[in-house]
Scaffold this motif. Structure first.
Motif, PDB file in Angstrom:
ATOM      1  N   LYS A 158     -34.850   2.698-114.408  1.00  0.00           N
ATOM      2  CA  LYS A 158     -35.528   2.605-113.117  1.00  0.00           C
ATOM      3  C   LYS A 158     -34.747   3.463-112.122  1.00  0.00           C
ATOM      4  N   ILE A 159     -35.477   4.185-111.289  1.00  0.00           N
ATOM      5  CA  ILE A 159     -34.811   5.141-110.396  1.00  0.00           C
ATOM      6  C   ILE A 159     -35.073   4.786-108.936  1.00  0.00           C
ATOM      7  N   LEU A 160     -34.009   4.868-108.144  1.00  0.00           N
ATOM      8  CA  LEU A 160     -34.153   4.764-106.699  1.00  0.00           C
ATOM      9  C   LEU A 160     -33.825   6.158-106.164  1.00  0.00           C
ATOM     10  N   PHE A 161     -34.769   6.752-105.454  1.00  0.00           N
ATOM     11  CA  PHE A 161     -34.616   8.134-105.014  1.00  0.00           C
ATOM     12  C   PHE A 161     -34.534   8.189-103.487  1.00  0.00           C
ATOM     13  N   ALA A 162     -33.536   8.908-102.962  1.00  0.00           N
ATOM     14  CA  ALA A 162     -33.389   9.018-101.495  1.00  0.00           C
ATOM     15  C   ALA A 162     -32.908  10.421-101.131  1.00  0.00           C
ATOM     16  N   PRO A 163     -33.091  10.867 -99.871  1.00  0.00           N
ATOM     17  CA  PRO A 163     -33.898  10.198 -98.855  1.00  0.00           C
ATOM     18  C   PRO A 163     -35.266  10.852 -98.644  1.00  0.00           C
ATOM     19  N   ASP A 164     -35.627  11.901 -99.381  1.00  0.00           N
ATOM     20  CA  ASP A 164     -36.843  12.647 -99.025  1.00  0.00           C
ATOM     21  C   ASP A 164     -38.087  12.085 -99.724  1.00  0.00           C
ATOM     22  N   ARG A 165     -38.988  11.508 -98.925  1.00  0.00           N
ATOM     23  CA  ARG A 165     -40.184  10.883 -99.518  1.00  0.00           C
ATOM     24  C   ARG A 165     -41.116  11.922-100.150  1.00  0.00           C
ATOM     25  N   ASN A 166     -41.120  13.134 -99.595  1.00  0.00           N
ATOM     26  CA  ASN A 166     -42.045  14.136-100.141  1.00  0.00           C
ATOM     27  C   ASN A 166     -41.562  14.661-101.496  1.00  0.00           C
ATOM     28  N   LEU A 167     -40.284  15.013-101.569  1.00  0.00           N
ATOM     29  CA  LEU A 167     -39.724  15.464-102.853  1.00  0.00           C
ATOM     30  C   LEU A 167     -39.802  14.330-103.884  1.00  0.00           C
ATOM     31  N   GLY A 168     -39.434  13.114-103.443  1.00  0.00           N
ATOM     32  CA  GLY A 168     -39.456  11.964-104.358  1.00  0.00           C
ATOM     33  C   GLY A 168     -40.859  11.712-104.899  1.00  0.00           C
ATOM     34  N   SER A 169     -41.859  11.723-104.008  1.00  0.00           N
ATOM     35  CA  SER A 169     -43.239  11.455-104.440  1.00  0.00           C
ATOM     36  C   SER A 169     -43.738  12.560-105.373  1.00  0.00           C
ATOM     37  N   TYR A 170     -43.325  13.789-105.070  1.00  0.00           N
ATOM     38  CA  TYR A 170     -43.736  14.918-105.922  1.00  0.00           C
ATOM     39  C   TYR A 170     -43.172  14.753-107.340  1.00  0.00           C
ATOM     40  N   ILE A 171     -41.872  14.418-107.423  1.00  0.00           N
ATOM     41  CA  ILE A 171     -41.238  14.249-108.746  1.00  0.00           C
ATOM     42  C   ILE A 171     -41.866  13.051-109.472  1.00  0.00           C
ATOM     43  N   LYS A 172     -42.122  11.980-108.724  1.00  0.00           N
ATOM     44  CA  LYS A 172     -42.741  10.795-109.329  1.00  0.00           C
ATOM     45  C   LYS A 172     -44.132  11.155-109.869  1.00  0.00           C
ATOM     46  N   SER A 173     -44.881  11.958-109.115  1.00  0.00           N
ATOM     47  CA  SER A 173     -46.253  12.293-109.535  1.00  0.00           C
ATOM     48  C   SER A 173     -46.262  13.154-110.806  1.00  0.00           C
ATOM     49  N   ILE A 174     -45.257  14.027-110.960  1.00  0.00           N
ATOM     50  CA  ILE A 174     -45.303  14.867-112.160  1.00  0.00           C
ATOM     51  C   ILE A 174     -44.595  14.254-113.374  1.00  0.00           C
ATOM     52  N   THR A 175     -43.719  13.265-113.121  1.00  0.00           N
ATOM     53  CA  THR A 175     -43.027  12.649-114.270  1.00  0.00           C
ATOM     54  C   THR A 175     -43.638  11.303-114.648  1.00  0.00           C
ATOM     55  N   GLY A 176     -44.331  10.665-113.691  1.00  0.00           N
ATOM     56  CA  GLY A 176     -44.873   9.324-113.936  1.00  0.00           C
ATOM     57  C   GLY A 176     -43.776   8.278-114.079  1.00  0.00           C
ATOM     58  N   ARG A 177     -42.568   8.586-113.569  1.00  0.00           N
ATOM     59  CA  ARG A 177     -41.437   7.673-113.736  1.00  0.00           C
ATOM     60  C   ARG A 177     -41.486   6.509-112.745  1.00  0.00           C
ATOM     61  N   ASP A 178     -40.771   5.437-113.141  1.00  0.00           N
ATOM     62  CA  ASP A 178     -40.646   4.250-112.301  1.00  0.00           C
ATOM     63  C   ASP A 178     -39.653   4.595-111.176  1.00  0.00           C
ATOM     64  N   MET A 179     -40.187   4.929-109.997  1.00  0.00           N
ATOM     65  CA  MET A 179     -39.297   5.386-108.917  1.00  0.00           C
ATOM     66  C   MET A 179     -39.581   4.673-107.600  1.00  0.00           C
ATOM     67  N   ILE A 180     -38.534   4.154-106.989  1.00  0.00           N
ATOM     68  CA  ILE A 180     -38.603   3.608-105.630  1.00  0.00           C
ATOM     69  C   ILE A 180     -38.086   4.723-104.722  1.00  0.00           C
ATOM     70  N   ILE A 181     -38.801   4.966-103.631  1.00  0.00           N
ATOM     71  CA  ILE A 181     -38.440   6.132-102.817  1.00  0.00           C
ATOM     72  C   ILE A 181     -38.144   5.743-101.370  1.00  0.00           C
ATOM     73  N   TRP A 182     -37.027   6.195-100.873  1.00  0.00           N
ATOM     74  CA  TRP A 182     -36.637   5.992 -99.458  1.00  0.00           C
ATOM     75  C   TRP A 182     -37.602   6.785 -98.581  1.00  0.00           C
ATOM     76  N   ASP A 183     -37.887   6.241 -97.378  1.00  0.00           N
ATOM     77  CA  ASP A 183     -38.903   6.870 -96.522  1.00  0.00           C
ATOM     78  C   ASP A 183     -38.292   7.841 -95.502  1.00  0.00           C
ATOM     79  N   GLY A 184     -37.715   8.927 -95.970  1.00  0.00           N
ATOM     80  CA  GLY A 184     -37.145   9.919 -95.057  1.00  0.00           C
ATOM     81  C   GLY A 184     -37.860  11.251 -95.202  1.00  0.00           C
ATOM     82  N   ALA A 185     -37.647  12.123 -94.221  1.00  0.00           N
ATOM     83  CA  ALA A 185     -38.284  13.453 -94.303  1.00  0.00           C
ATOM     84  C   ALA A 185     -37.519  14.462 -93.454  1.00  0.00           C
TER      85      ALA A 185
END
Ligand code: 13P
Ligand code: SF4
Length: 329
Positions: A158-185
């Protein structure tokens, strides 16, 4: 922010640009110093730097340089990263106000609370964070290697990704991984105008839209190519198109024009300004004058608490090791 820009060049140095460059080079030689510059710096600074690159390349350079002094033409988290990797060297940031809105969007107190909510997660933080956030992180990443770093972990993790929500969401969308993302930009990448980019595309219909993954999803979905600053630079050289709408900080256009002078590069406009391009006011605080003062008077030295530095070094070294395995040079 405007106040910062007004303060940009009030140093009263009695040298013209050519003399300034000569003096900077002389000081670098005398003091065994190197200048590392990010692609978002002014063209004049990129031209005098010993090395110009993206965040990953700059950290790789900082880790291996033989110089005694590193002058960072970039922002605070980059200079801090250099100091973390080279603690015995003098690391200088010519203007301490050169911060980062993305790094500022993740403070230590809130981040510690956030981590408590998600135990048993591997913490991946973007290099655009303070040393204190890095010290709470398992592996650092940059926009170049974020996908590779995430993919290097077992699928069950399980991955916790910080702080960029856009990069995190992009990586999550292409990998389909279980990722919690911090809401920064990042205030620069988050403010591109979809409407203005679509209008530009209708005027230059052959142009490819290329975007940094820190951009909002609405921009990423209409882009022909998504990548870090160095990946965008590589794409405009390898792709046959002759015009590109570039959705990242406008400083990168300098290297694009140098590499491909016959091609057209159109900076994507932001949604909240009369200016046609999108600048990072923090990056643009660094000037040739300030680099000169920095080299002459050790302005401003980056120092870190040794406990934080040592803890922050571990996840950066992990990133460098994975990046080397993945062939990022
Ligand atoms: P990269 O250099 O990793 O492309 O990141 C861009 C950025 O926003 C640096 O501040
Ligand atoms: Fe930070 Fe954005 Fe500026 Fe990069 S462009 S230094 S992420 S504020």
């Amino acid at each position: 922010m405007n106040k910062l820009l007004k303060e940009k060049s009030n140093l009263n140095i009695n040298l013209n640009k050519t003399e300034l460059i000569v003096e900077i080079k002389k000081l670098c030689k005398q003091r065994n110093a190197i200048i590392l510059a990010h692609y978002y710096q002014e063209a004049d600074i990129q031209d005098i730097a010993d090395f110009v690159g993206d965040s990953l390349q700059l950290s790789q350079q900082a880790a291996k340089t033989q110089a005694d002094i590193i002058v960072f033409a970039g922002v605070n988290f980059m200079a801090e990263t250099a100091k973390i990797l080279s603690p015995s060297k003098t690391v200088l940031l010519p203007d301490l106000k050169a911060g980062c809105s993305l790094s500022d969007s993740c403070n230590e107190v809130d981040f510690k609370e956030f981590l408590k909510l998600y135990p048993n997660h591997t913490v991946i933080s973007y290099v655009n964070t303070t040393a204190k956030i890095k010290a709470l992180t398992d592996i650092i990443c940059t926009s170049s290697n974020a996908l590779g770093i995430v993919n290097s972990l077992p699928i069950s993790e399980k991955i916790l990704f910080a702080p960029d929500r856009n990069l995190g969401s992009y990586i999550k969308s292409i990998t389909g991984r279980d990722m919690i993302i911090w809401d920064g930009a990042c205030h620069v990448h988050d403010r591109f105008s979809l409407e203005k980019i679509v209008k530009l595309k209708s005027e230059f219909d052959d142009a490819k839209i290329i975007a940094h993954p820190e951009c909002d999803k609405t921009i990423l979905v209409i882009s022909d190519f998504i990548g870090s600053t160095s990946a965008l630079l590589g794409y405009v050289q390898s792709n046959a198109s002759t015009s590109f709408i570039v959705c990242t900080e406008s400083g990168i256009l300098h290297q694009m024009k140098l590499a491909m002078p016959h091609k057209t590069f159109i900076p994507a406009p932001p949604n909240d300004s009369t200016c046609a391009c999108n600048d990072c006011q923090f990056m643009k605080l660094i000037t040739l004058e300030k680099i000169y003062m920095s080299l002459k008077y050790n302005k401003f030295e980056i120092n870190l608490d040794e406990d934080i530095r040592a803890k922050a070094e571990i996840p950066i070294r992990r990133m460098l090791a994975i990046s080397e395995k993945l062939g990022f040079k």
